[in-house]
Motif scaffolding. Sequence first.
Motif, PDB file in Angstrom:
ATOM      1  N   TYR A  21      43.792  21.035  58.458  1.00  0.00           N
ATOM      2  CA  TYR A  21      41.987  22.301  58.829  1.00  0.00           C
ATOM      3  C   TYR A  21      41.484  21.502  57.893  1.00  0.00           C
ATOM      4  O   TYR A  21      41.682  21.493  56.765  1.00  0.00           O
ATOM      5  N   LYS A  22      39.906  22.235  58.418  1.00  0.00           N
ATOM      6  CA  LYS A  22      39.360  21.317  57.504  1.00  0.00           C
ATOM      7  C   LYS A  22      38.148  22.727  56.805  1.00  0.00           C
ATOM      8  O   LYS A  22      38.126  24.090  57.221  1.00  0.00           O
ATOM      9  N   ILE A  23      37.584  22.883  55.716  1.00  0.00           N
ATOM     10  CA  ILE A  23      36.848  23.370  54.983  1.00  0.00           C
ATOM     11  C   ILE A  23      35.060  22.747  54.932  1.00  0.00           C
ATOM     12  O   ILE A  23      35.042  21.959  54.081  1.00  0.00           O
ATOM     13  N   GLY A  24      34.850  23.392  55.224  1.00  0.00           N
ATOM     14  CA  GLY A  24      32.859  23.156  55.391  1.00  0.00           C
ATOM     15  C   GLY A  24      32.262  23.347  53.595  1.00  0.00           C
ATOM     16  O   GLY A  24      32.993  25.095  53.577  1.00  0.00           O
ATOM     17  N   GLY A  25      32.048  22.937  52.720  1.00  0.00           N
ATOM     18  CA  GLY A  25      31.175  23.393  51.537  1.00  0.00           C
ATOM     19  C   GLY A  25      29.550  22.565  51.544  1.00  0.00           C
ATOM     20  O   GLY A  25      29.872  21.598  52.296  1.00  0.00           O
ATOM     21  N   LEU A  26      28.829  24.477  51.016  1.00  0.00           N
ATOM     22  CA  LEU A  26      27.529  23.752  50.890  1.00  0.00           C
ATOM     23  C   LEU A  26      27.413  22.762  49.558  1.00  0.00           C
ATOM     24  O   LEU A  26      27.393  23.039  48.908  1.00  0.00           O
ATOM     25  N   GLY A  71      32.169  37.489  61.466  1.00  0.00           N
ATOM     26  CA  GLY A  71      34.004  37.782  60.998  1.00  0.00           C
ATOM     27  C   GLY A  71      34.704  37.234  60.332  1.00  0.00           C
ATOM     28  O   GLY A  71      35.553  37.184  60.367  1.00  0.00           O
ATOM     29  N   SER A  72      34.223  36.729  59.036  1.00  0.00           N
ATOM     30  CA  SER A  72      34.838  35.583  58.307  1.00  0.00           C
ATOM     31  C   SER A  72      35.597  36.638  57.197  1.00  0.00           C
ATOM     32  O   SER A  72      34.472  37.779  56.866  1.00  0.00           O
ATOM     33  N   SER A  73      36.603  35.880  56.731  1.00  0.00           N
ATOM     34  CA  SER A  73      37.054  36.542  55.408  1.00  0.00           C
ATOM     35  C   SER A  73      37.076  36.077  54.386  1.00  0.00           C
ATOM     36  O   SER A  73      37.702  35.339  54.362  1.00  0.00           O
ATOM     37  N   SER A  74      36.602  36.488  53.683  1.00  0.00           N
ATOM     38  CA  SER A  74      36.057  36.606  51.703  1.00  0.00           C
ATOM     39  C   SER A  74      37.775  36.335  51.471  1.00  0.00           C
ATOM     40  O   SER A  74      38.779  37.304  51.244  1.00  0.00           O
ATOM     41  N   LEU A  75      38.714  35.357  50.555  1.00  0.00           N
ATOM     42  CA  LEU A  75      39.614  34.974  50.068  1.00  0.00           C
ATOM     43  C   LEU A  75      40.056  35.327  48.607  1.00  0.00           C
ATOM     44  O   LEU A  75      40.620  35.721  47.991  1.00  0.00           O
ATOM     45  N   VAL A 107      41.995  31.589  62.146  1.00  0.00           N
ATOM     46  CA  VAL A 107      43.395  30.867  61.464  1.00  0.00           C
ATOM     47  C   VAL A 107      44.094  32.093  61.034  1.00  0.00           C
ATOM     48  O   VAL A 107      43.818  33.232  60.786  1.00  0.00           O
ATOM     49  N   PRO A 108      45.749  31.319  61.249  1.00  0.00           N
ATOM     50  CA  PRO A 108      46.439  32.202  60.944  1.00  0.00           C
ATOM     51  C   PRO A 108      46.939  33.148  59.854  1.00  0.00           C
ATOM     52  O   PRO A 108      46.278  32.101  58.294  1.00  0.00           O
ATOM     53  N   TYR A 109      47.259  34.571  59.393  1.00  0.00           N
ATOM     54  CA  TYR A 109      46.986  34.951  58.360  1.00  0.00           C
ATOM     55  C   TYR A 109      48.453  34.138  57.114  1.00  0.00           C
ATOM     56  O   TYR A 109      47.789  33.798  55.922  1.00  0.00           O
ATOM     57  N   GLU A 110      49.357  33.773  57.650  1.00  0.00           N
ATOM     58  CA  GLU A 110      50.461  33.002  56.441  1.00  0.00           C
ATOM     59  C   GLU A 110      49.186  31.686  56.115  1.00  0.00           C
ATOM     60  O   GLU A 110      49.956  31.736  54.876  1.00  0.00           O
ATOM     61  N   VAL A 111      48.821  30.850  57.447  1.00  0.00           N
ATOM     62  CA  VAL A 111      47.884  29.844  56.262  1.00  0.00           C
ATOM     63  C   VAL A 111      46.818  30.767  55.387  1.00  0.00           C
ATOM     64  O   VAL A 111      46.439  29.916  53.992  1.00  0.00           O
ATOM     65  N   SER A 112      46.227  31.422  55.410  1.00  0.00           N
ATOM     66  CA  SER A 112      44.772  32.013  54.634  1.00  0.00           C
ATOM     67  C   SER A 112      45.715  32.879  53.738  1.00  0.00           C
ATOM     68  O   SER A 112      45.356  32.173  51.910  1.00  0.00           O
ATOM     69  N   GLN A 150      57.295  27.883  58.844  1.00  0.00           N
ATOM     70  CA  GLN A 150      57.853  27.478  60.817  1.00  0.00           C
ATOM     71  C   GLN A 150      56.280  28.070  61.490  1.00  0.00           C
ATOM     72  O   GLN A 150      56.248  28.626  61.842  1.00  0.00           O
ATOM     73  N   HIS A 151      55.743  26.716  62.135  1.00  0.00           N
ATOM     74  CA  HIS A 151      54.569  26.939  63.000  1.00  0.00           C
ATOM     75  C   HIS A 151      54.865  26.581  63.486  1.00  0.00           C
ATOM     76  O   HIS A 151      54.926  25.030  64.125  1.00  0.00           O
TER      77      HIS A 151
END
Length: 793
Positions: free
Chosen positions: A55-60, A131-135, A294-299, A48-49
């Motif tokens: 959500y948008k993903i930017g691609g090079l 400060g991005s986080s690699s997934l 970005v919420p942790y649950e989504v990542s 639940q949220h």
Amino acid sequence: GVRSCGRRLFILVSVSVFVRMPSQRFPPLAVRLLVMGLVCGAVGGVIQHTGKTTYKIGGLAINGPVVLENQMGRTFRSYLTREVGPRFNPPLTFDMVALDFLTTYSYVENKEIDFIYTNPSIYSCVEWQYGSSSLATLRRKRQGKELNSFGGIIFVKAGNTAVKSIEDLKGKIVAAASISGLGSGQAQWLMMQEKGLSLIQDPKQVVFTSNQGEVVKGVYSGIFDVGFVRTDQIEGMETKQSKLKGADGTTVACKKSLFTYIDVVERVVDGSPFPFDITTVLYPEWNIASLPGVPYEVSAEIQQALMKIQSDSDEATNGSYVAWQPSLSYLPLIDMNQRLGTMVPAAGGGGKTVCQRASTLYDAIVCPPGHFKRSEEEVDQQCSILNLPCPDGDRCLCQPCRMAEEVEIIPTDQPEGSRCNKMDVCTATQQKSKIPLTFKDNKDRGDGTNMTFIVRQSDRILRGTVPFVNQSAGASWFKLDLSLDTRGTHIMELFVDGEQLPNSPILGDTTFRDCEQGADGYGEGSMRVSDDAGDCICSDETFHIGGSCVKRETIIISVVVPLFLILVAGGFLFVLFLKRRLDSLWVMNPDDLVFDNPPKVLGRGSFGMVLLAEYRGTTVAVKRVLPQAEDNNDYNDQVNATDVTTMGNMMSMGSFGKNSFGKNAAQGGSMAGMGVSGTLPQSAIEEAAASEKGSKEGGDSARVTPNDSQGGMGSQGLSSTGKPMLPIVPPQNNGKEGQEVKKNSADSKQSANSDSPKPFKLKTGGSALSTPESIGGIGSRVGGAEHTIGWPD
């Protein structure tokens, strides 16, 4: 949102083990299962949220948006929406946005994207700065080998013995795909730097082809001496049997044996030796990372979903990858950017650094320590100067940097990259303007540095301190605060802590200030120039009037010309005045004649009578011309003034002496003779001749001669004072010529004794001359004036 049902059940089971029931140590299994079922039923297996649903993903898109969509659209748009979206309530959807090297940073800064998929070098900058986080990191299959890392190689054409090591790259023509590319640019650049060389400065020429295959072809054909490509690039072209054309025009299939790799090293990946020859450090493959917010649950759900993709899935096949794995470390790439100098101090200082954002090749140039970048114009022309043409479609650099001094002297009014050397004429500054000099201390000694100057100009010597500005870009910056008033060339010596700089002294010129450019509030058209002290004054061609400079021409037009016109007009009026004054001696005003009442007749003649009058205080004789014979009846009674017209006949008027007149007029006194001139008929001339004798004796009429009949008949003369007599014109004969004139002298005498005629008015015009005669004295000659006689009622 809440955590997943699985995590809740795990916690519930763990806790329930330690909950004692009243009758036994552990609750019955049925009870525990019931509790878990209730919990799962309540949660429903979704998160639940209350946050965003898209959500948008930017691609090079290094090969364009279309290629990006074909490769990764199924993974990031379709797959994640299908697999991750339903895990949330309300469901989530995912979209993909194509980015380039510049928009990557702007989209991240403006929070227009939530996740980023890009090459390792750019990602390291995003992670460092935002400060991005690699997934997850991609695993690709290269020549049948599954790999999560890659590097680069340095190679030459087989048989090229001039290049055997990295140190031999100095003075060679080197080709790479891009100055910002990792596998075909930056990775090899770092290896050169470790050997004391610079990719930017040490090769004779660096060519960027934007295509690694073109690098391989260029090295084989001999266009380039050395090539930089990604590991397995040549092996891949060999597998595809790509064609290579030699310098002689022959074509061969690409083979690894046609080339020699330089300074190959061994690297280990996943516990095994790296399967391809490599010259550089290994770096992790492309990755996907979440941005702050970005919420942790989504990542976490995205990370888990990507790990489930199989190598034979449509997503993997279209994306040219095998799988996703937990993220590798991208710290080596941060270290690489820092060492290459592509991380620069952030705006505002504070010691923070950011990755360089270059929109042009010139912007991406990073000169090695001790060097500075030439101006953009110099860089563009440098290859031509060195006679090194750039291949069509490629971009080239030919030693775009030059050696820097300990303290660089930078003229800020000249193109970027300009520097002053010893005894250079470095500046040309107007009087009273700041000398545009900035100093860069490459030793970065900070605000404690004592930088001073001595300026010598003519017999003047100025000394001072150069103020400190700040510390940035690995240097300390100072800016001169000095202006000169006196024109001429000056010499400036520069010192740091009392020691003169090697590139000192320098020269500078101080020129006239331009007062037309708003100096001291004056603007264009002020017509002011600078004096020797630098003050703005009116130019030599102008006059200072009321705080403004006025041109001489303007003064001439506005003052001299009107004055000249006034003088001309005054002169004209003065001449006119003099003319009228002179004319007053010859042209009389009839109103100035004063007659007795009744008028006194002095004498009579065949053609008229002489009356006594006074003209401006002088006694004068005025002769009245008689009308035609037929008019004699009413002549003495009435003559209408309107019947009087102008004729060419002339009369003279003179002044009298004593009261002598008549037959003895010739002996006593001086009466002005009067003459009549005009055109008369022959009969009138004869009549006048018959009465000539009487005229001489009485002096009361003019002598008429044939010679005078055409305009010169009559008596004229000088007055007793010698002044010319005033002429008068008799009335017209109304056009009746040839009428008989009485010759009887007795009639004349009788007429002389008749009643005096009525007074008349005399009008004057121009002047004329008549034959001089005497009437009781010496006549005066008068000419040119035309007169009329008006006879009152």
